[in-house]
Structures are given as C-alpha cells and as structure tokens.
Design an enzyme around this catalytic site. Structure first.
Site, PDB file in Angstrom:
ATOM      1  N   LEU A  55     -76.949  -1.659  39.675  1.00 48.73           N
ATOM      2  CA  LEU A  55     -76.148  -0.543  40.193  1.00 48.73           C
ATOM      3  C   LEU A  55     -76.944   0.155  41.284  1.00 48.73           C
ATOM      4  CD1 LEU A  55     -73.374   0.320  39.153  1.00 48.73           C
ATOM      5  CD2 LEU A  55     -74.490   2.123  37.898  1.00 48.73           C
ATOM      6  N   HIS A  56     -76.805  -0.326  42.526  1.00 44.47           N
ATOM      7  CA  HIS A  56     -77.560   0.241  43.639  1.00 44.47           C
ATOM      8  C   HIS A  56     -76.665   1.172  44.460  1.00 44.47           C
ATOM      9  CE1 HIS A  56     -75.782  -2.640  46.503  1.00 44.47           C
ATOM     10  NE2 HIS A  56     -75.850  -3.486  45.492  1.00 44.47           N
ATOM     11  N   ALA A  57     -77.171   1.680  45.574  1.00 44.43           N
ATOM     12  CA  ALA A  57     -76.521   2.745  46.349  1.00 44.43           C
ATOM     13  C   ALA A  57     -75.092   2.427  46.779  1.00 44.43           C
ATOM     14  CB  ALA A  57     -77.367   3.098  47.564  1.00 44.43           C
ATOM     15  N   PRO A 105     -72.610   0.231  45.639  1.00 45.50           N
ATOM     16  CA  PRO A 105     -71.582   0.295  44.609  1.00 45.50           C
ATOM     17  C   PRO A 105     -71.483   1.680  43.961  1.00 45.50           C
ATOM     18  CG  PRO A 105     -73.366  -1.151  43.911  1.00 45.50           C
ATOM     19  CD  PRO A 105     -73.613  -0.799  45.337  1.00 45.50           C
TER      20      PRO A 105
END
Length: 88
Positions: free
Chosen positions: A16-18, A20
C-alpha cells in the site's frame, strides 16, 4: 445508521504505497460515512493518506475496510473496487 465492512488481501507487490493510498483516500472522501481501515490491531481513518500509509500494508497482508453512516454500503463497495484495482 448503516454499517458495512469487507476484508481485502493486498496483491500489489509494492504494498500500500502513495499512489493507491491517494486513490483510496480521494474516493473515501467522496462519502459522508466514517471510513476506517484496519490491519491487525491497528485502525486508521480511511480518509487520511498519512493514516493509511502508516499501516504499512505489504503484499499478502489482510486489511479490513469499514464504513458507518448513511452511505456506508456504497462507500465499502466503491472502496473495495479501488482496493482490488489500484492495489494490484
């Protein structure tokens, strides 16, 4: 007051990075309902990109999306779709 929830497994290799997180928060903020995202014992405001990123959800982690309020079912449905498409 409505309450709905769904469990999602993170399938994106980068977790879960920036990007998404941004798409998720933008969608969450379009609903009146209160949105919570949980990973294990940690729970954050689903309308906060910082909060969402602090979960540090990695590939294979399970998160739960919960909504309570007048449009909770619509919120969970929309956020589940974002999670499935943007988190892959």
């Amino acid at each position: 007051m409505e309450y709905h929830k769904v469990k999602i497994i993170i399938k994106n290799n980068s977790g879960l990075h920036a990007r998404p997180c941004s798409a998720f928060v933008k969608t969450a903020n379009s609903f009146e309902s209160k949105i919570k995202v949980k990973k294990g014992e940690n729970s954050v405001d689903g309308k906060s990109i910082i909060g969402l990123m602090t979960l540090a959800a990695a590939f294979g982690d399970r998160i739960t999306i919960e909504a309570s309020g007048p449009d909770a079912k619509k919120a969970v449905t929309a956020l589940e779709k974002i999670a499935i498409t943007s988190f892959d």
